[in-house]
Design an enzyme around this catalytic site. Structure first.
Site, PDB file in Angstrom:
ATOM      1  CG  ASN A   1      -8.380 -28.052  48.241  1.00 17.14           C
ATOM      2  OD1 ASN A   1      -8.394 -27.719  49.411  1.00 17.14           O
ATOM      3  ND2 ASN A   1      -7.654 -27.428  47.329  1.00 17.14           N
TER       4      ASN A   1
ATOM      5  N   GLY B   1       9.659  -3.389  52.365  1.00 17.66           N
ATOM      6  CA  GLY B   1       9.633  -3.837  53.748  1.00 17.66           C
ATOM      7  C   GLY B   1       8.831  -5.088  54.013  1.00 17.66           C
TER       8      GLY B   1
ATOM      9  CB  VAL C   1      10.403 -11.154  49.943  1.00 18.81           C
ATOM     10  CG1 VAL C   1      10.354 -12.005  48.673  1.00 18.81           C
ATOM     11  CG2 VAL C   1       9.371 -10.033  49.873  1.00 18.81           C
ATOM     12  N   PRO C   2      10.964 -14.354  51.250  1.00 21.16           N
ATOM     13  CG  PRO C   2       9.882 -16.393  50.897  1.00 21.16           C
ATOM     14  CD  PRO C   2       9.616 -14.952  51.150  1.00 21.16           C
TER      15      PRO C   2
ATOM     16  N   GLY D   1      -7.981 -31.120  39.163  1.00 21.01           N
ATOM     17  CA  GLY D   1      -9.438 -31.139  39.023  1.00 21.01           C
ATOM     18  C   GLY D   1     -10.042 -32.521  39.043  1.00 21.01           C
TER      19      GLY D   1
ATOM     20  CB  VAL E   1      -0.940   0.009   1.225  1.00 21.15           C
ATOM     21  CG1 VAL E   1      -1.825   1.255   1.203  1.00 21.15           C
ATOM     22  CG2 VAL E   1      -1.794  -1.251   1.277  1.00 21.15           C
TER      23      VAL E   1
ATOM     24  CD  GLU F   1      13.969  -2.506  45.512  1.00 22.38           C
ATOM     25  OE1 GLU F   1      13.067  -1.713  45.121  1.00 22.38           O
ATOM     26  OE2 GLU F   1      14.940  -2.849  44.811  1.00 22.38           O
TER      27      GLU F   1
ATOM     28  CG  HIS G   1      -3.459 -20.326  38.261  1.00 21.11           C
ATOM     29  ND1 HIS G   1      -2.808 -20.008  39.435  1.00 21.11           N
ATOM     30  CD2 HIS G   1      -4.104 -21.494  38.502  1.00 21.11           C
ATOM     31  CE1 HIS G   1      -3.057 -20.936  40.340  1.00 21.11           C
ATOM     32  NE2 HIS G   1      -3.846 -21.846  39.790  1.00 21.11           N
TER      33      HIS G   1
ATOM     34  CB  THR H   1      -7.649 -34.738  43.235  1.00 18.06           C
ATOM     35  OG1 THR H   1      -8.041 -33.637  42.422  1.00 18.06           O
ATOM     36  CG2 THR H   1      -7.125 -35.850  42.350  1.00 18.06           C
TER      37      THR H   1
END
Length: 1120
Positions: free
Chosen positions: A346, A802, A805-806, A309, A111, A800, A779, A348
């Site tokens: 849970n 606060g 966090v492992p 599921g 074009v 950072e 997910h 299954t």
């Protein structure tokens, strides 16, 4: 997943077919696809414009910035296109870090246009609505459009007008182009909504005096809307990201997934890789991939996938054998590793799924040994002990190294063991069996009071409320003041909702209490019973389920157990009746399917008494979910889900299957509150958090799985703020995830002092940045569209600001314990003394599943089994029966005689059915059927009426003839002696004689059968004997022939005795128990049905027998 990328060709097809605009769109459907196998002559024949126009050629394989990469050939003739393709088509190339083969190209007309005629337009979805981006300078050098482009938000359920477009987006567009562009963008937005796009970008969009040209296009659609858009979409091909091939095994698993209510996913990353995974759960599958990559296994990771599921044993077998087939195709010098992992399920049945895996391992025993495969297993959930046992046994019997671990082992510890970073311990002691948890440890038969009504100390001042580790920010004064308020330390009754400044109803801080009542949408009896058992062990006064709604039946009551007692719970056909009769209900748990969940949720939100709704279904289109979120915000309703297992508040309430079965409820101490609240996306990982928190702290106060969709009904921040405002919660755990930006709101909350309690948080999906091509995790929302959405970026930002966090998921439990211990040391948490929960009897069905009881069966069967993946007749799968073309006679042999009969025997049985099918309307059985049909009765009644006439006088002579002739023959009576004996005893010889046929007018049915038997049966001694008898009887009277009943009877005896499939004893037994009469019953049923249909078709009225055909014989005094 929901948002899936489509090819440029598919996107343009949708646009050209369905857009509605005043703008004149040019070059509609003018494109040609070229692949390595393309026949150019045929292509030119189909697209003659290829020889007459200047062309553009480019790969159509989801490659971004093709112009910058030199992957667009512009203004070429056909020969130029061919030359341009030579070094590219079918050749491997690098695009960023991804290496792939260029094999799908698109050719379009060139074009001619000026730079100022190029524009940029993009529409993309967000939680709050859809954003329309526009920039007046499009093309290759558009740059950072996010910062340059004008942006306009169309809110959920909002409309886009041409006036909106002109006022907000087209400020720098020449006046003579505004009307065309405004009309086109409005039409594009309508197309975007109608076809459930989630992303649609055109760059450049060219507008000339000739019209509008869509040059380059990128798009994603919401694949979950297939059931809505199938008519317009057709069969959509979703290409893999560049750098990753589409494997047939992936298509096979996708097909299994589409046919199943379970979730089955497979992405092959490196088919030559050493490390293979088979992980249960969308969240767990990401965690295992993260851990493998963290420990240096990214280059050897072969696949990503999940099965979850509650797949059946057969589905799991099919999935497992696919994995085992892939991993045993190429040798690896160090051997291979299979990680069969998962969180604590849970609902299954772990044993059922593991049995499928065990079958696959047995099938692949030799390949697994040849490829030096080691298998590491870790799982928990319903019946997991049995699952681990059978997995351990198959390791011993096959000689394959299989290391098996349960919930006592951290979920990802097996990865370190498999990769040599952690020693493999001796087999740990097996966790207590399900049954052990149901025994009252105190020995007291009484039901104890609630075990923790006041488990914690009163709220402390904020300076002691946060542990010292990793806390870098100070807490504002107003935040401290909030925390110093005294609150009751109990499960609260919800505060009334109020109207907020933006005219939305504010939502309750406390969603569930010991008095919460709910309605279950759907016939989910197992989930309801699980909730009632949870209520009972929590010592609730009343069940948390008031009623169920199921539109497919009338109102009735369903029986459940409340501890040792049986109770009735009402089931209603519609929601209005249920809510009217149960005004105490304020929670809906919606188990409706993905197709029904939206409508049923919308209906429920019209009732003001409902304050919380859990939507379990996965696969609701995002556009519908966003509408639900908007309605919920307007009505002050908290939505948990979609695509969730729900949530749990120990000691108070649980949603559906959350927390698993009672053994896990008790093992994780979910029957009483602790001090730790958590929020997660994944349902399976929420149960894993229950386990981790129960082992490292005093337990869970509340936990919610918000669901794995891109737009969950409630967010991380919604629940974190609830926990912040709940005195009983002393620390908060968040399991975030790659994709979206919700975790950054937690950063803001901490920074602004709105969140002051300790927050331990880890975002899963850190492995995504290590892959060379894009991977969509389990997910729908687990996909980063930009750097800020990656798990690494989120974890860094949270660290950072606060939050605690492992370094990885492996450390999560240790960090939670450290924070908890610090709070205990400061006196913020005062652990309470444990009180044993009440005992709950185990359901009979589950006790049987666990092998704890046995009971004599009410029935026994040996001919058919419908319980597996396919129907089995006498041990033979139905597919094999058709494959071998066994026919009706073969099936009858399997079901009646439990064995495969010789071919001549099967054919003879079919002939018998054919010749006995009918003998006209005058015989008693047909007559009865006809009379009954004409009386207006149904097919079954009419058929039964005819069948009831079968006996010794009509049709039932097969058995009797077989028995009489066999007895005489076996007694060595000669034919003449047998006839004389029967005459002397005054008995008829069954199977001899016919009302119409005679020796001079033979029955052709008998003649057909006789010819076949004589030619195909190996021996016919009893038939020969019967024919000798016939010679004697017909010499006395010509109609005393061997009739069809008699012939079939004696011939069947010869078949049973001489075909080689039966012993003499078996043959005699089948005659004795009446098998031969079954031939006549089965055959004649065809004729009776024919007569019934005939009478109905002829519309015959009620039959009344004529008087002149009845002889009225009355006593003599009655006629005088």
């Amino acid at each position: 997943m929901s948002a899936k990328a489509i090819s440029e060709q598919t996107g343009k097809e949708f646009l050209y077919k369905f857009i509605c605009t005043k703008a004149a769109i040019q070059n509609k459907f003018k494109y040609a696809r070229v692949r390595p196998e393309t026949d150019w002559d045929l292509l030119i024949q189909e697209h003659p414009w290829l020889q007459t126009e200047h062309l553009v050629v480019k790969p159509d394989q989801l490659i971004k910035r093709r112009g910058k990469l030199g992957l667009i050939g512009v203004n070429l003739g056909l020969s130029g296109v061919k030359e341009w393709l030579k070094p590219r088509l079918g050749w491997e190339t690098m695009v960023g870090r991804a290496k792939g083969v260029l094999k799908n190209f698109l050719i379009e007309p060139f074009v001619p246009h000026r730079q100022e005629e190029e524009f940029y337009v993009c529409i993309y979805a967000a939680r709050e609505g859809d954003y329309v981006l526009f920039h007046h300078e499009g093309g290759v050098d558009v740059g950072d459009v996010d910062s340059k482009a004008y942006k306009f938000l169309v809110e959920v359920d909002g409309k886009l007008s041409e006036q909106d477009v002109s006022n907000h987006l087209l400020q720098h567009v020449p006046e003579n182009r505004k009307s065309i562009l405004a009309s086109f963008i409005v039409g594009l937005f309508a197309l975007y909504e109608d076809l459930y796009f989630t992303y649609l970008e055109i760059n450049p969009l060219v507008v000339t005096d000739a019209g509008v040209f869509v040059l380059d296009m990128a798009a994603k659609i919401d694949a979950t809307a297939d059931y809505i858009c199938k008519g317009k979409w057709g069969d959509v091909d979703f290409p893999p990201p560049f750098g990753r091939e589409a494997y047939p095994e992936e298509a096979y698993i996708a097909n299994l997934d589409a046919k199943s209510g379970a979730s089955l996913k497979l992405t092959i990353l490196n088919p030559k890789g050493r490390i293979w995974t088979m992980v249960a759960g969308g969240g767990a599958s990401v965690v295992y991939s993260d851990t493998i990559c963290d420990l240096g296994g990214v280059d050897e990771l072969a696949n990503y996938g999940e099965y979850s599921g509650a797949p059946s044993e057969q589905q799991t077998y099919d999935y497992a054998k696919t994995i085992l087939s892939l991993m045993t195709r190429e040798q690896h010098s160090e051997g291979k590793i299979l990680i069969i992992g998962g969180s604590i399920a849970n609902f299954t049945n772990v044993a059922a799924t593991f049995k499928g895996i065990v079958r696959a391992i047995k099938d692949y025993q030799n390949p697994l040994q040849n490829h030096n495969v080691s298998i590491f297993v870790r799982r928990g959930g319903p019946n997991y002990q049995e699952g681990l046992r059978v997995m351990g046994e198959v390791g011993k019997t096959t000689g394959i190294p299989i290391y098996v671990f349960g919930t006592e082992t951290h979920m990802t510890a097996i990865v370190g063991m498999a990769l040599g970073h952690r020693s493999i311990p001796d087999q740990p002691p097996m966790a207590a069996h399900t049954a052990n948890f149901l025994l009252n440890a105190s020995g007291s038969p009484s039901t104890p009071a609630p075990s923790r009504t006041a488990s914690f100390s009163e709220s402390k001042s904020e300076d002691t409320n946060r542990p010292s580790m990793n806390l870098k920010h100070s807490i504002p004064q107003e935040g401290r003041a909030r925390q110093e308020k005294k609150r009751e330390n109990k499960c609260y009754i919800r505060e009334p909702c109020t109207l907020s400044e933006d005219n939305k109803m504010s939502k309750a801080t406390v969603l569930f209490s010991r008095h919460t009542k709910s309605i279950i949408w759907g016939m989910q009896t197992r989930a309801v019973q699980g909730m009632l058992d949870f209520d009972y062990v929590c010592s609730r006064d009343e069940p948390s389920v008031s009623a169920m709604v199921y539109p497919f039946t009338g109102d009735h009551k369903q029986k459940f157990y409340w501890g040792h007692k049986e109770i009735l719970i009402p089931v209603y056909k519609n929601m209005a009746d249920a809510l009217k009769k149960h005004p105490e209900v304020d929670v809906l748990i919606n188990f409706a399917s993905l197709r029904s969940a939206y409508d049923s949720t919308v209906e429920t939100m019209s009732f003001s008494q409902i304050r919380a709704i859990a939507i379990i279904a996965e696969g609701i289109p995002e556009a519908l979910t966003r509408r639900l979120i908007k309605m919920a915000d307007e009505n002050g309703v908290t939505i948990i889900g979609p695509a969730t297992v729900g949530g749990i508040k120990p000691g108070c309430y649980k949603i559906g299957n959350t927390g698993g079965m009672l053994d896990n409820i008790l093992a994780s101490k979910l029957y009483r509150p602790g001090s730790v609240a958590y929020v997660s996306r994944s349902g399976g990982m929420s149960n894993e958090l229950n386990n981790i928190i129960s082992r490292t702290t005093d337990g869970v106060y509340e936990g919610v799985a918000i669901g794995g969709d891109r737009y969950p009904g409630s967010t991380f921040m919604d629940h974190v703020l609830r926990y912040q405002d709940t005195p009983g919660v002393k620390m908060i755990v968040v399991l975030g995830e790659i994709g979206g930006t919700e975790e950054y709101k937690i950063c803001t909350g901490i920074k602004e002092g709105r969140i002051t309690k300790p927050v331990v948080i880890w975002c899963i999906g850190t492995c995504a940045t290590m892959f060379t091509s894009e991977v969509q995790f389990g997910h729908a929302g687990a996909c980063a569209n930009e750097t800020s959405e990656t798990a690494l970026a989120k974890n860094q930002a949270l660290r950072e600001i606060g939050a605690i966090v492992p370094r990885n998921f492996d450390e999560l439990g240790e960090v939670i314990k450290a924070v908890y211990d610090d709070l205990v040391a400061k006196g913020v948490i005062v652990p309470a003394q444990e009180v044993p929960p009440p005992t709950v009897p185990m359901d009979y069905s589950w006790a049987r599943e666990l092998g704890l009881i046995r009971k004599p069966a009410s029935f026994m069967t040996s001919i058919c089994d419908e319980r597996g993946q396919e129907l089995i007749y006498a041990g033979m799968p139905i597919t094999e029966i058709f494959k071998e073309d066994m026919g009706l006679g073969g099936v009858l042999g399997l079901l009646w005689f439990q064995r495969r009969l010789p071919k001549h025997a099967c054919h003879f049985i079919e002939m018998c059915l054919m010749v006995t099918a009918d003998h006209g309307p005058a015989v008693s059985g047909a007559h009865n059927t006809i009379v009954c049909a004409r009386a207006g009765k149904d097919l079954i009644s009419s058929l039964t009426s005819g069948l009831l006439t079968i006996g010794d006088r009509f049709g039932g002579a097969l058995d009797a003839a077989a028995k009489q002739f066999s007895k005489a023959f076996d007694s060595s009576l000669i034919a003449m002696d047998f006839v004389n004996k029967m005459k002397k005893e005054g008995q008829l010889i069954m199977g001899i004689g016919h009302r119409v046929k005679s020796i001079n007018n033979p029955d052709m049915r008998v003649q057909i059968l006789k010819d076949f038997v004589k030619q195909n049966f190996p021996a016919t001694p009893l038939l020969d004997y019967a024919l000798e008898v016939e010679k004697i009887t017909t010499s006395k009277k010509p109609n005393l022939i061997l009739n069809v009943d008699g012939f079939i009877g004696v011939a069947m005896v010869d078949l049973l005795r001489n075909c080689g499939a039966f012993t003499r004893e078996e043959a005699d037994e089948y005659v004795e128990i009446g098998a031969l009469n079954g031939i006549f019953v089965l055959g004649r049923s065809m004729g009776f049905i024919g007569h019934y249909l005939d009478q109905k078709r002829l519309k015959q009225g009620l039959y009344r027998h004529p008087w002149d055909d009845i002889s009225y014989v009355l006593p003599e005094h009655m006629t005088m």
